[in-house]
Design a protein around this motif. Sequence first.
Motif, PDB file in Angstrom:
ATOM      1  N   SER A   1       0.632  97.310 137.833  1.00 27.99           N
ATOM      2  CA  SER A   1       0.549  95.858 137.655  1.00 27.99           C
ATOM      3  C   SER A   1       1.273  95.500 136.360  1.00 27.99           C
ATOM      4  O   SER A   1       0.986  96.074 135.306  1.00 27.99           O
ATOM      5  CB  SER A   1      -0.906  95.397 137.587  1.00 27.99           C
ATOM      6  OG  SER A   1      -1.570  95.616 138.815  1.00 27.99           O
TER       7      SER A   1
ATOM      8  N   THR B   1       1.512  93.271 141.264  1.00 26.74           N
ATOM      9  CA  THR B   1       0.057  93.389 141.343  1.00 26.74           C
ATOM     10  C   THR B   1      -0.322  94.590 142.195  1.00 26.74           C
ATOM     11  O   THR B   1      -0.086  94.594 143.407  1.00 26.74           O
ATOM     12  CB  THR B   1      -0.566  92.108 141.928  1.00 26.74           C
ATOM     13  OG1 THR B   1      -0.104  90.977 141.171  1.00 26.74           O
ATOM     14  CG2 THR B   1      -2.086  92.157 141.871  1.00 26.74           C
ATOM     15  N   HIS B   2      -0.869  95.622 141.553  1.00 27.40           N
ATOM     16  CA  HIS B   2      -1.341  96.842 142.222  1.00 27.40           C
ATOM     17  C   HIS B   2      -0.290  97.397 143.197  1.00 27.40           C
ATOM     18  O   HIS B   2      -0.593  97.707 144.349  1.00 27.40           O
ATOM     19  CB  HIS B   2      -2.655  96.568 142.959  1.00 27.40           C
ATOM     20  CG  HIS B   2      -3.761  96.100 142.049  1.00 27.40           C
ATOM     21  ND1 HIS B   2      -4.261  96.889 141.037  1.00 27.40           N
ATOM     22  CD2 HIS B   2      -4.425  94.922 141.992  1.00 27.40           C
ATOM     23  CE1 HIS B   2      -5.220  96.220 140.404  1.00 27.40           C
ATOM     24  NE2 HIS B   2      -5.334  95.038 140.944  1.00 27.40           N
TER      25      HIS B   2
ATOM     26  N   THR C   1       5.785  89.180 138.606  1.00 25.76           N
ATOM     27  CA  THR C   1       4.419  89.701 138.587  1.00 25.76           C
ATOM     28  C   THR C   1       4.292  90.780 139.653  1.00 25.76           C
ATOM     29  O   THR C   1       4.533  90.526 140.836  1.00 25.76           O
ATOM     30  CB  THR C   1       3.384  88.595 138.860  1.00 25.76           C
ATOM     31  OG1 THR C   1       3.501  87.583 137.851  1.00 25.76           O
ATOM     32  CG2 THR C   1       1.969  89.159 138.829  1.00 25.76           C
TER      33      THR C   1
ATOM     34  N   HIS D   1       3.378  92.036 134.192  1.00 21.92           N
ATOM     35  CA  HIS D   1       3.775  90.630 134.093  1.00 21.92           C
ATOM     36  C   HIS D   1       4.974  90.560 133.150  1.00 21.92           C
ATOM     37  O   HIS D   1       4.889  91.027 132.013  1.00 21.92           O
ATOM     38  CB  HIS D   1       2.626  89.774 133.561  1.00 21.92           C
ATOM     39  CG  HIS D   1       1.400  89.816 134.414  1.00 21.92           C
ATOM     40  ND1 HIS D   1       1.248  89.022 135.531  1.00 21.92           N
ATOM     41  CD2 HIS D   1       0.290  90.581 134.340  1.00 21.92           C
ATOM     42  CE1 HIS D   1       0.076  89.284 136.092  1.00 21.92           C
ATOM     43  NE2 HIS D   1      -0.522  90.228 135.388  1.00 21.92           N
TER      44      HIS D   1
END
Length: 342
Positions: free
Chosen positions: A25, A5-6, A3, A27
Amino acid sequence: MITLTHVSKIFPGGESGVHAVQDVSLHIAPGEIFGIIGYSGAGKSTLVRCINLLERPTQGTVTVDGRELTSLSEKELRQERRKIGMIFQQFNLMTARTVAQNVAFPLKDSGLSKEETAAKVTQLLELVGLPDKAGSYPAQLSGGQKQRVAIARALASDPKVLLCDEATSALDPQTTASILRLIRDINRRTGITVVVITHEMAVVKEICHRVAVMEKGRVVETGDVFSLFSAPKEPVTRSFVSTTSNLSKAEEFIAEGAPLVALSPGQVIARLTFARGNVGEAAISQLSRQFGVDANIIFANVDILEGTPLGGLVVIFSGERVGEAIAWLSEKNVVVEVLKRG
């Protein structure tokens, strides 16, 4: 499994620095082969190096297998990196060591005995199809064999993730195909999560389940491979897709005024995309009978993506009911792009 994230990465330079990666971002699921594609300078290699923190993100978090790598100490990070194997475009083998010694290198602090290490090296070389090259040196190997050794070395510590940074860019097409088959086979047999960095849509088409398209440091489009090939939304994605098909040549011929695409009054050149449910239908012959329309196929292409056919045609339609025929195709969920009218 992974993952982001930003995540952003800014290198020093200029007034505000060089923004190599901007607010990404993503997944990536366990066991997935995930492609990241972009032209040179798009930021894809920087992004993949952020996954194992070879490049520490300027901002954002990276979580692999439940551990947030960006919050770990250097000692903890070294331990977590054992879960992440990596292969490169230029193989990065140690030239003064044999194939077996290269593969064994990541195992030197593993606690395995000499006999256990030798057995594991043998197992890995069998996995990549080089059981007879243990005593050879890298200079004695072909490019494809070197990359197979690099894959074996990357798998030595039993990682849960394999990062492939332009791993086939230095190889010829036939060798590239064999390496991609090997990576796909390893993914199926071991369940390892694979992240493939590439600038070649053909590589994505061959082995990836999902893909992210990067441009100027940002992810501009993501999706499963079939969706991106059948209905690309962004111009850069459409540009990549066109490199794997000859259907885009129609527009080149139109721009050049080639005789092949010269039209009489009432004729129409259209590009047709057949997806999932309608590939197996005899749509063109039905159309011809039902509407009295002639269809001259000048380009055709069929891809198999994850076992599903995706077909495309460029057709010159002739007849009084061409408009009705095109509307009928659209009703059957065939994507119709009119390229030129006579």
